[in-house]
Scaffold this motif. Structure first.
Motif, PDB file in Angstrom:
ATOM      1  N   LYS A 124       0.804  -1.227   0.000  1.00 53.15           N
ATOM      2  CA  LYS A 124       0.000   0.000   0.000  1.00 53.15           C
ATOM      3  C   LYS A 124       0.839   1.280   0.000  1.00 53.15           C
ATOM      4  O   LYS A 124       0.487   2.265  -0.641  1.00 53.15           O
ATOM      5  N   SER A 224      -4.931   2.113   5.447  1.00 46.24           N
ATOM      6  CA  SER A 224      -5.259   1.021   4.538  1.00 46.24           C
ATOM      7  C   SER A 224      -6.770   0.884   4.411  1.00 46.24           C
ATOM      8  O   SER A 224      -7.458   0.528   5.379  1.00 46.24           O
ATOM      9  N   GLN A 225      -7.294   1.135   3.220  1.00 47.87           N
ATOM     10  CA  GLN A 225      -8.719   0.951   2.974  1.00 47.87           C
ATOM     11  C   GLN A 225      -9.074  -0.533   2.855  1.00 47.87           C
ATOM     12  O   GLN A 225     -10.240  -0.898   2.989  1.00 47.87           O
ATOM     13  N   VAL A 226      -8.068  -1.362   2.606  1.00 45.35           N
ATOM     14  CA  VAL A 226      -8.294  -2.808   2.597  1.00 45.35           C
ATOM     15  C   VAL A 226      -8.583  -3.294   4.010  1.00 45.35           C
ATOM     16  O   VAL A 226      -9.567  -3.999   4.265  1.00 45.35           O
ATOM     17  N   TYR A 229     -11.876  -2.127   5.364  1.00 44.44           N
ATOM     18  CA  TYR A 229     -12.960  -2.983   4.884  1.00 44.44           C
ATOM     19  C   TYR A 229     -12.972  -4.313   5.633  1.00 44.44           C
ATOM     20  O   TYR A 229     -14.032  -4.790   6.058  1.00 44.44           O
ATOM     21  N   ALA A 285     -11.482  -3.147  -1.085  1.00 49.49           N
ATOM     22  CA  ALA A 285     -11.155  -1.976  -0.280  1.00 49.49           C
ATOM     23  C   ALA A 285     -12.319  -1.007  -0.282  1.00 49.49           C
ATOM     24  O   ALA A 285     -13.043  -0.879  -1.282  1.00 49.49           O
ATOM     25  N   VAL A 339      -6.341   1.882  -2.856  1.00 51.62           N
ATOM     26  CA  VAL A 339      -6.587   1.113  -1.630  1.00 51.62           C
ATOM     27  C   VAL A 339      -6.074   1.837  -0.393  1.00 51.62           C
ATOM     28  O   VAL A 339      -5.893   1.214   0.662  1.00 51.62           O
TER      29      VAL A 339
END
Length: 371
Positions: A124, A224-226, A229, A285, A339
């Motif tokens: 990332k 981190s958008q992963v 989520y 994400a 992401v």
């Protein structure tokens, strides 16, 4: 090896020499007479060639949709050209961020740059120290960044005259557009966003490097958008998947107009999936951000506001999936805008100079996750 920026000032035509001289004069006019801490004479920006430039009469046509194949798809998963025996790797957190030593981005082959794209998608954010990137010619900088996709030209930000690909980040004692944009009467100056997420094909692998940095502060926080989520319940994930939200460039354009600045392309609004899939890693994400997301399509105003506020709070409060990147001249960071979200930190002295450059390759049309 490509010539340095300082070499260009000597070797190019008289018009470029005149422009660089003009920028130096501009820098001298704006800088404080002395350094506020040491009392010594302020030498001005280290790279006046890259001072921000605005032409309010500059106009560009709308962006057109293009086919994009992420270079990470071509990469050798073992990354033999990037992660050589000499490279020292230090992961900054389990979910986001790695610092690599003994890597010189400018010296990597095309195959090595493919591996960079894959590694950035996986981690990332990647931090590289002691890079010669800032001293390459602007043409060479653009050439390397273009390996990851066509370079986005920002509709309102300061760029370099003749080089609209550059997005200039600049602040000194007399110049602080970012603070003005987010509003001055705030207790919290973070502003979480994913760059130009309103574009139909927002950025992917992004490059950002430092020219001048305060002695303390001026970091960037990444999230981190992963992992944001992944922390949600399965039932909640399913509710989000398939939804879309409107991302808008309107406020950014209106701010530029109020300052008598450029709006090089007319502001657009684009529907993007709330949850997107990375084309290389397959990870899902969140894809919302306070900077540009305005409303969820198909929801009542109160419903949209309530859900977006929850997601913004979840992202901003998730300190256990954040990382703070710190800089020095020569630092180059790469992150995956698909992401991550990030925020500048306005924690350094108003008298300090911070000068940085972003090159922002665009990527594919966002791939929506399906429930």
């Amino acid at each position: 090896m490509a010539p340095s920026v300082s070499e260009i000032a000597v070797e190019t035509k008289d018009t470029l020499l005149d422009r660089v001289a003009s920028l130096k004069i501009h820098a001298e006019a704006e800088k404080p007479a002395v350094d506020s801490k040491t009392g010594a004479a302020d030498p001005g920006p280290s790279y006046p060639f890259y001072l921000p430039y605005w032409d309010k009469d500059e106009r560009w046509p709308p962006l057109e949709v293009f086919e994009h194949t992420d270079p990470g798809l071509r990469a050798d998963p073992s990354k033999p050209r990037l992660l050589t025996a000499d490279v020292v790797r230090r992961d900054l957190t389990p979910y986001i961020g790695t610092e690599l030593e003994n890597v010189q981005l400018s010296q990597l082959s095309k195959e090595g740059l493919d591996e960079v794209a894959l590694f950035v998608a996986e981690r990332k954010l990647v931090v590289l120290r002691n890079q010669d990137f800032k001293d390459l010619s602007p043409e060479r900088q653009i050439e390397i960044a273009s390996h990851f996709g066509p370079i986005h030209r920002h509709p309102t930000s300061g760029n370099v005259k003749g080089y609209p690909e550059f997005h200039i980040v600049y602040r000194d004692a007399s110049h602080n557009r970012f603070r003005e944009y987010i509003g001055g009467d705030r207790a919290n100056l973070t502003s979480w966003h994913s760059d130009v997420s309103y574009e139909k094909q927002p950025p992917g692998t992004t490059l950002f490097w430092i020219l001048d940095q305060p002695p303390l502060g001026g970091d960037t926080i990444f999230s981190s958008q992963v992992e944001a989520y992944n922390r949600l319940s399965d039932a909640f994930k399913k509710r989000l998947e398939g939804l879309t939200a409107v991302h808008s460039a309107v406020a950014q354009a209106e701010y530029s107009r109020k300052r008598d600045g450029p709006v090089r392309r007319e502001a657009i609004e684009t529907e993007q999936p709330l949850v997107r899939v990375h084309p290389v890693t397959g990870e899902k994400a969140l894809y919302v951000n306070q900077g540009f997301t305005r409303r969820i399509v198909g929801f009542k105003d109160e419903e949209s506001e309530y859900l977006l506020k929850f997601l913004y709070d979840h992202i901003s409060k998730g300190a256990d999936f954040h990382v703070r990147a710190n800089y020095a001249p020569g630092t180059l960071v790469l992150w995956d805008n698909r992401v991550t979200v990030h925020s500048a930190t306005q924690d350094f002295s108003n008298a300090s100079r911070r000068h940085a450059i972003r090159l922002t390759p665009q990527a594919e049309l966002p791939i929506a996750a399906t429930a």
